[in-house]
Write a protein that holds these residues in place. Sequence first.
Motif, PDB file in Angstrom:
ATOM      1  N   UNK A  90       0.823  -1.213   0.000  1.00  0.00           N
ATOM      2  CA  UNK A  90       0.000   0.000   0.000  1.00  0.00           C
ATOM      3  C   UNK A  90       0.858   1.265   0.000  1.00  0.00           C
ATOM      4  N   UNK A  91       2.160   1.119   0.115  1.00  0.00           N
ATOM      5  CA  UNK A  91       3.068   2.265   0.095  1.00  0.00           C
ATOM      6  C   UNK A  91       2.955   2.993  -1.242  1.00  0.00           C
ATOM      7  N   UNK A  92       2.659   4.289  -1.179  1.00  0.00           N
ATOM      8  CA  UNK A  92       2.451   5.088  -2.387  1.00  0.00           C
ATOM      9  C   UNK A  92       2.177   6.531  -1.995  1.00  0.00           C
ATOM     10  N   UNK A  93       2.173   7.389  -3.002  1.00  0.00           N
ATOM     11  CA  UNK A  93       1.620   8.730  -2.828  1.00  0.00           C
ATOM     12  C   UNK A  93       0.130   8.632  -3.142  1.00  0.00           C
ATOM     13  N   UNK A  94      -0.682   9.115  -2.228  1.00  0.00           N
ATOM     14  CA  UNK A  94      -2.130   9.041  -2.379  1.00  0.00           C
ATOM     15  C   UNK A  94      -2.667  10.415  -2.796  1.00  0.00           C
ATOM     16  N   UNK A  95      -3.490  10.401  -3.837  1.00  0.00           N
ATOM     17  CA  UNK A  95      -4.054  11.621  -4.399  1.00  0.00           C
ATOM     18  C   UNK A  95      -5.573  11.629  -4.256  1.00  0.00           C
ATOM     19  N   UNK A  96      -6.074  12.771  -3.891  1.00  0.00           N
ATOM     20  CA  UNK A  96      -7.511  13.022  -3.864  1.00  0.00           C
ATOM     21  C   UNK A  96      -7.904  13.666  -5.187  1.00  0.00           C
ATOM     22  N   UNK A  97      -9.097  13.338  -5.699  1.00  0.00           N
ATOM     23  CA  UNK A  97      -9.557  13.893  -6.961  1.00  0.00           C
ATOM     24  C   UNK A  97     -11.046  14.197  -6.876  1.00  0.00           C
ATOM     25  N   UNK A  98     -11.461  15.215  -7.621  1.00  0.00           N
ATOM     26  CA  UNK A  98     -12.860  15.648  -7.644  1.00  0.00           C
ATOM     27  C   UNK A  98     -13.409  15.577  -9.063  1.00  0.00           C
TER      28      UNK A  98
END
Length: 124
Positions: A90-98
Amino acid sequence: QVQLVESGGGLVQTGGSLRLSCTASGRTFSLYAMGWFRQAPGKEREFVAAVDWSGGRTEYSDSVKGRFTISRDNAKNTVYLQMDTLKPEDTAVYYCAARRSAAVATTESRYDSWGQGTQVTVSS
């Protein structure tokens, strides 16, 4: 478009939990479906979870289903990603999107606005 700011990332051990938050600017947050994506080093960005405008419908990738929960609070202009039973993968950069639509979507191209990302690292 809305401006999105993620928070809540960090370092956690295998089996641990984190909760990511994404706060949106503006007064039309409830018009947007929201999603979370992630990108691990050397890999393409991938879909994680999405929620419709009301919070009544959600979608998850197979890799996180049963471990992650997406939710939203329209009064706070915020979407959350509760991540439990975390694994090193699950290691990652997590991005929120709309997405300016009421309905959920699982593909990047359907999203209009993106946050800057927050790093999640799961140690083994």
